[in-house]
Design an enzyme around this catalytic site. Structure first.
Site, PDB file in Angstrom:
ATOM      1  N   ASN A 392       0.886  -1.583   0.348  1.00 57.44           N
ATOM      2  CA  ASN A 392      -0.133  -0.040   0.067  1.00 57.44           C
ATOM      3  C   ASN A 392       0.368   1.307  -0.021  1.00 57.44           C
ATOM      4  OD1 ASN A 392      -1.950   2.123   0.618  1.00 57.44           O
ATOM      5  ND2 ASN A 392      -3.261   1.204   2.011  1.00 57.44           N
ATOM      6  N   ASP A 393       1.241   1.410   1.293  1.00 58.84           N
ATOM      7  CA  ASP A 393       2.299   2.840   1.249  1.00 58.84           C
ATOM      8  C   ASP A 393       3.739   3.355   0.102  1.00 58.84           C
ATOM      9  OD1 ASP A 393       1.083   3.568   3.305  1.00 58.84           O
ATOM     10  OD2 ASP A 393       2.327   3.069   4.431  1.00 58.84           O
ATOM     11  N   VAL A 394       4.002   1.631  -0.313  1.00 60.54           N
ATOM     12  CA  VAL A 394       5.072   1.775  -1.216  1.00 60.54           C
ATOM     13  C   VAL A 394       4.855   1.845  -3.119  1.00 60.54           C
ATOM     14  CG1 VAL A 394       6.521   0.234   0.830  1.00 60.54           C
ATOM     15  CG2 VAL A 394       5.342  -1.027  -1.475  1.00 60.54           C
ATOM     16  N   VAL A 395       3.334   2.324  -3.243  1.00 60.66           N
ATOM     17  CA  VAL A 395       2.844   2.418  -4.645  1.00 60.66           C
ATOM     18  C   VAL A 395       1.554   3.514  -4.221  1.00 60.66           C
ATOM     19  CG1 VAL A 395       3.231   0.126  -5.241  1.00 60.66           C
ATOM     20  CG2 VAL A 395       1.038   0.762  -3.857  1.00 60.66           C
ATOM     21  N   ALA A 433       1.415   3.375   7.386  1.00 64.03           N
ATOM     22  CA  ALA A 433       0.855   4.687   7.373  1.00 64.03           C
ATOM     23  C   ALA A 433       0.017   5.999   7.545  1.00 64.03           C
ATOM     24  CB  ALA A 433       1.635   5.157   6.244  1.00 64.03           C
TER      25      ALA A 433
END
Ligand code: NAP
Length: 466
Positions: A392-395, A433
């Site tokens: 999720n956060d990393v994309v 996050a």
């Protein structure tokens, strides 16, 4: 044993640690690196114990068997996703061990009616200070990750001032303890204040930043061990402690860089004190309610099987679902159909550095199919389908464009640039996050809801039928 042989054995152990650390930097060599470093440690411990005649031979063997059995049981029992909790506990125990050894040295000087030289006295106090802070700080980090205590950043007025005062008081106590020897009341007060500092330093940090804190505490535990090495004049401990201290701080710096945050921001920024989440997404400063597009497993299977290149993006959710074997099986099926499959590994995907590499290695995914962020990002524009699996956060493209996002500035995997993107997750809940992800609302994105393992199994059976 002669002094020279002992020094040579410590040197050999140190060489094992360095070779081990070097091998840990590559997934294919990491296991053997671990084994080499562990052998070095075993040799160093055995040499110290046998040489110093600290305990009788039987006690050493009983201690080693008991310790190895407990370590093995924990290592076997702990889930991959709970590894940060285990590392937190081990760091804490390492810090406590150093503080206890230094404390025991203090008592030994007292029993012998000897006064330690100023350099030994200061080093002893530093070892007790750093070891105690590491212990209580690590227990709080463990509690936050284990959700025994709140993961939210706990803040209150004058927090930093109080911590600074506490730290100053501890420095004053180091000086006093070094001048007045012995003074057990002062020593007890010193230990209590050091433990409080550990707690107060970690509670203002949100659960989201705990992995970074754990890497930093790992570095502290190494420093405490090195200090203790000076106190008891053990070269093996000094070298091992210095290596842990240095590698822990390097790891901390790598994690901060990958999240585009400074260490000061992690430690004092109270990230996660009140993360906003909701169903809308902030684009260019405006909240936008947007519809999302869902996709079924058969449509998703067709999209991937008839493409030229598919990039799989693993994230924390893949580890939670333990779907690494299914992801490899799907990749192999696609490859048999002539599709090029690559895995894009973000440096902070999952909950600790290397999490995804270890997870995929467990399923025997070939290392040459794993691509670092910088290598894979230029390829997304030529990618027919990106399969975001529990990431999720990393994309999250907000990291590139939304200056108000807590993720702003974090380098991300550019999956939104691929021709089509399928996101596999269970709900619209945010990631680590705690912020919404505008990728889910993009026109090229389709959501495949469900547990990653179930969704992958469905995809596998659909691809088999094509
Ligand atoms: P993430 O942002 O935490 O997102 C994981 C996603 O997986 C969630 O959105 C969740 O959505 C989904 N999920 C959970 N269980 C699932 C299941 N069983 N099946 C399918 N989906 C599931 O993960 P990430 O993209 O890997 O990012 C890592 C985060 O950790 C980053 O914010 C990073 O900064 C932080 N972090 C990492 C490290 C490190 O060293 N790796 C260190 C410090 C911080 P649902 O609940 O809707 O399913």
């Amino acid at each position: 044993m002669t002094e020279a042989i002992i020094k040579l054995v410590y040197l050999a152990a140190a060489i094992c640690f360095i070779i081990g650390l070097k091998r840990l930097s590559h997934p294919a060599k990491a296991r053997s690196g671990n084994a080499i470093a562990a052998t070095g440690m075993l040799v160093a411990i055995a040499t110290t114990l046998f040489n110093n005649e600290i305990l009788s031979f039987q006690y050493i063997i009983i201690g080693m068997i008991a310790g190895a059995a407990i370590g093995l049981t924990f290592a076997k029992m702990v889930k991959m996703t709970s590894m940060p909790e285990m590392v937190a506990l081990l760091n804490g125990f390492g810090g406590a061990a150093s503080a206890l050894v230094a404390g025991a040295e203090y008592l030994r000087y007292m029993a012998l009616n000897e006064v330690p030289t100023p350099d030994i006295a200061v080093t002893m106090q530093l070892s007790i200070l750093i070891g105690s802070v590491t212990f209580s700080g690590s227990i709080i980090a463990w509690g936050k990750l284990q959700e025994v205590i709140t993961g939210t950043a706990v803040t209150y007025p004058l927090q930093k001032t109080l911590n600074a005062l506490l730290f100053t008081a501890l420095i004053v106590l180091i000086v006093m303890l070094s001048i007045q020897f012995p003074n057990t009341n002062l020593l007890i007060a010193f230990v209590v204040l050091a433990l409080i500092l550990g707690v107060l330093s970690v509670i203002p940090i949100g659960g989201a930043d705990m992995p970074v804190v754990i890497a930093l505490l790992n570095s502290y535990s190494g420093l405490a061990a090195a200090m203790t090495g000076f106190v008891i004049n053990n070269h093996g401990l000094i070298i091992a402690g210095a290596l842990v201290g240095a590698s822990g701080i390097i790891l901390t710096a790598i994690m901060c860089k990958a999240m585009n945050r400074s260490l000061g921001n992690v430690l004092f920024g109270a990230f996660g004190a009140g993360a906003e989440t909701g169903s809308s997404v902030i684009v260019a400063g405006q909240a936008i309610e947007q519809p999302i597009k869902q996709i079924t497993a058969d449509d998703a299977a067709m999209l991937m099987a008839y493409g030229k290149q598919v990039v799989i993006v693993p994230g924390y959710g893949l580890a939670v679902a333990q779907a690494q074997h299914e992801v490899r099986e799907l990749a192999e099926l696609l490859e048999k159909k002539g599709v090029t499959v690559k895995y894009a590994v973000h440096p902070v995907a999952g909950r600790m550095p290397g999490h995804m590499n270890v997870l995929l290695a467990e399923a025997n995914v070939p290392y040459d199919e794993l691509y670092d962020m910088d290598d894979i990002n230029p390829e997304f524009e030529q990618t027919d389908g990106s399969l975001v699996s529990g990431a999720n956060d990393v994309v999250n493209p907000a990291a590139r464009s939304n200056t108000a996002s807590p993720l702003y500035g974090m380098p991300i995997l550019d999956v939104d640039k691929s021709r089509a993107c399928i996101v596999m997750k269970r709900s619209m809940r945010p990631g680590f996050a705690g912020v919404d992800n505008e990728l889910f609302f993009a026109t090229a994105t389709s959501m495949l809801f469900g547990d990653a393992k179930d969704s992958l199994k469905n995809l596998i059976s659909e691809v088999k039928e094509l």
